[in-house]
Design an enzyme around this catalytic site. Structure first.
Site, PDB file in Angstrom:
ATOM      1  N   ASP A 126     -11.966  28.522  19.122  1.00  0.00           N
ATOM      2  CA  ASP A 126     -10.546  28.372  19.649  1.00  0.00           C
ATOM      3  C   ASP A 126      -9.602  29.239  19.349  1.00  0.00           C
ATOM      4  OD1 ASP A 126      -8.905  26.720  21.534  1.00  0.00           O
ATOM      5  OD2 ASP A 126      -8.006  25.456  19.941  1.00  0.00           O
ATOM      6  N   GLU A 156       2.507  19.349  17.583  1.00  0.00           N
ATOM      7  CA  GLU A 156       1.282  18.650  17.684  1.00  0.00           C
ATOM      8  C   GLU A 156       0.217  19.246  18.497  1.00  0.00           C
ATOM      9  OE1 GLU A 156      -0.073  14.536  19.856  1.00  0.00           O
ATOM     10  OE2 GLU A 156       2.382  15.095  19.926  1.00  0.00           O
ATOM     11  N   ILE A 188       6.961  20.253  13.261  1.00  0.00           N
ATOM     12  CA  ILE A 188       6.808  21.366  13.811  1.00  0.00           C
ATOM     13  C   ILE A 188       5.972  21.509  15.190  1.00  0.00           C
ATOM     14  CG2 ILE A 188       5.801  23.740  13.721  1.00  0.00           C
ATOM     15  CD1 ILE A 188       5.580  23.432  10.633  1.00  0.00           C
TER      16      ILE A 188
END
Length: 474
Positions: A239, A123, A121
Site C-alpha cells: 500500500d 483516520e 491527525i
C-alpha cells in the site's frame, strides 16, 4: 650443626651414608610418581581429543557414547581430573560463571494513560492517528488506535501483521514502532510510533511548485532504500502511496502504515488481489492476479515518482475499469510481445485488444515525453521501467538504486539542505485527501468486465464510453 643432619653422623659415618641413600631414593620415587602422573594426564587428553574427533565424524553415534560426561562451564561437580593435586587442570581451575544474554521477555503492556493525547491527525483504513505526548519524558509521538470493533475474528490480522512487520523493520527509512499500549478495554490497542511532521501527499497539496529534481532524487532514494530493506526481509508493503510516506523537517522520509503488509516466500504464495489503493495498484492486480511479488510495490514507486514530478496523482481512475483504461492510455495496450501470458489472468479474458496493437515491438516502450516534459532521458527511462506492464520488466529495488538517473546532474540534494514546511499535524487535523481508501480486509474482489476499455461499450459505473478516452495508435 645442620638441622637435617643426624645427631649420630659424626660418631657413625656408616649410618650417615645409609640415611643419605634413603633420602635419595625417596626423592627419586617422588620424581617417578610425578612423571607417571604427567604421562597419565597427557594420555587422557589425547583420548578426549580422539573421542571429540570421532563424534564430529560420526554424529549419529556410531563411535559409541563417551566414557565420561563432559563437564559444563556451570557444572558444580568437579571431575576426577580437577581433584588431582598438582595437575594442570587443578592449577588452571577458575570459578565457573554462567553467561547471560539479553532477550525479550513477556510482560504486560503499559497503559495508554502514560500518553497525553494532544490532537487528532487523520483516520486511515486500519486506525485513527493522533499526536500525543509522553507524560514521563515529554516527547511528542504518534498514537495509532487500531480498528478492532468490526473484526469478527477477534484481533484483526492486519493489526498483527503491522505490529510484527514494524518490530522486524528497524531501518532509518521505516517509521519506528516504540511500543504497544492498551486502554481500559480489550478493543483499545494503540501503537506508539515516532512523530513526523508531514506526509508527502499533504505537502504536495500545499506546495505552489513541485519539488526540485534534486529533491525528488533524494526523496526517491530514501523511499526505495527503505523498501529495499523490507524486501530483503521478505516483506511486501502492498500500500505504498504519498500519504503513507512521512517526512520530518530534517528532510528524512519514512515508510508508514503497514496494515496491508505481509511476509511472502519464493515462489510467492496465493494471495488476495484486492490490495494497494486504487490509484497506485499494478495492472496485474486489476486483471485478477492472485500470485504476485514485490513488483507490485515497484509499480507503486513509479506512480509516486510521477506524482512527485507533476504534483498530482498520475493515474486517477474512478473505479477498477477506469483505472485500467488510464493505465493503457499511458503505457499503450498490452500484447504478447511486451507482456507474455497476460491473457491467462482472470479479468484479461474480457479485454478486446485493438487488432493493430499486436504489431508493436516487443521492446519496453517509453512513456510519452509530453507527460513529463522536464524529465531527463535517464529519468524517463526509469519511470518507464517502473511502470512497465510486464511485472518481470520492472527493476528491483537494488537495480533502481543503481540507476544512472541518480548519478547525473543535478545530484540528489543533501537532506540537511531541504526546506522546512509548517506542520499541519502539529496544529490541526490534516486536510482530507481526495484519494480512494485502501481496500479493507475481507472485502471481496468485484466481478469486472473490461470489454469496454478500448471504446465502444460503457465502462465502469459512470457509464462513460471507453472509460473516458479513445486509444490512438501509431
Amino acid at each position: 650443626m645442620s638441622a637435617s643432619k643426624s645427631r649420630w653422623a659424626d660418631e657413625d659415618p656408616e649410618t650417615e651414608a645409609i640415611i643419605a641413600q634413603q633420602k635419595r631414593e625417596k626423592e627419586e620415587k617422588k620424581r617417578a610418581k610425578a612423571e607417571k602422573q604427567r604421562q597419565l594426564d597427557e594420555a587422557k587428553r589425547a583420548q578426549d581429543t580422539a573421542q571429540t574427533d570421532n563424534s564430529a565424524q560420526a554424529p549419529n553415534g556410531d563411535s559409541g557414547p563417551p566414557k565420561k560426561r563432559r563437564r559444563l562451564s556451570n557444572d558444580p561437580d568437579a571431575t576426577a581430573d580437577d581433584e588431582v593435586p598438582g595437575s594442570e587442570k587443578q592449577a588452571q581451575k577458575k570459578p565457573s560463571t554462567l553467561l547471560r544474554f539479553p532477550v525479550r521477555e513477556w510482560g504486560t503492556c503499559r497503559h495508554v494513560d502514560n500518553y497525553e493525547r494532544l490532537n487528532h491527525i487523520e483516520e486511515g483504513s486500519y486506525g485513527w492517528v493522533s499526536r500525543a505526548k509522553d507524560i514521563n519524558t515529554g516527547e511528542i509521538v504518534a498514537l495509532k488506535k487500531l480498528k478492532i470493533e468490526n473484526s469478527p475474528d477477534g484481533f484483526p490480522v492486519t493489526g498483527l501483521r503491522e505490529i510484527q512487520t514494524l518490530l522486524e523493520a528497524r531501518h532509518q527509512n521505516v517509521v519506528y514502532l516504540r511500543e504497544v499500549v492498551m486502554g481500559n478495554k480489550m478493543d483499545d490497542v494503540f501503537l506508539v510510533m515516532d512523530f513526523l511532521e508531514h506526509d508527502l501527499k499533504a505537502l504536495l497539496d500545499e506546495m505552489r511548485e513541485p519539488f526540485l529534481p534534486s529533491e525528488i532524487k533524494t526523496l526517491l532514494l530514501q523511499v526505495v532504500g527503505g523498501l529495499d530493506f523490507l524486501h530483503s526481509q521478505w516483506i511486501m508493503h502492498r500500500d505504498l502511496k504519498t500519504s503513507n510516506l512521512l517526512m520530518n523537517n530534517r528532510g528524512e522520509v519514512k515508510i508508514a502504515d503497514f496494515g496491508m503488509a505481509r511476509y511472502y516466500g519464493d515462489p510467492p504464495p496465493k494471495m488476495t488481489q484486492l490490495v494497494v489503493t486504487l490509484w497506485y495498484r499494478a495492472p496485474e492486480l486489476l486483471l485478477g492476479a492472485d500470485k504476485y511479488g514485490t513488483e507490485i510495490d515497484m509499480w507503486s514507486i513509479g506512480c509516486i515518482f510521477g506524482e512527485l514530478l507533476t504534483k498530482e496523482p498520475l493515474l486517477q481512475g474512478k473505479n477498477e475499469v477506469d483505472q485500467v483504461s488510464k493505465i493503457f492510455e499511458l503505457t499503450g495496450p498490452p500484447n504478447s510481445q511486451i507482456w507474455p501470458g497476460f491473457r491467462s489472468l482472470p479479468n484479461a479474458k474480457s479485454l478486446k485488444i485493438p487488432s493493430n496493437s499486436s504489431s508493436l515491438s516487443g521492446s519496453l516502450p517509453l512513456l510519452p515525453r509530453s507527460r513529463f516534459p522536464y524529465l531527463t532521458n535517464a529519468g524517463l527511462g526509469l519511470i518507464s521501467e517502473l511502470l512497465a506492464l510486464n511485472p518481470a520488466s520492472r527493476p528491483t529495488t537494488k537495480q533502481c538504486l543503481a540507476h544512472s538517473y541518480f548519478r547525473e546532474d543535478p545530484r540528489p540534494k543533501p537532506k540537511e539542505m531541504f526546506p522546512t514546511f509548517p506542520s499541519k499535524a502539529g496544529m490541526e487535523k490534516r486536510r482530507r485527501h481526495h484519494t480512494p481508501e485502501a481496500p479493507k480486509r475481507g472485502q471481496e474482489a468485484p466481478e469486472l468486465d473490461f470489454a469496454g476499455v478500448f471504446g465502444g461499450a460503457p465502462g465502469g459505473d459512470s457509464g462513460e464510453a471507453g472509460a473516458g478516452f479513445t486509444l490512438r495508435l501509431g
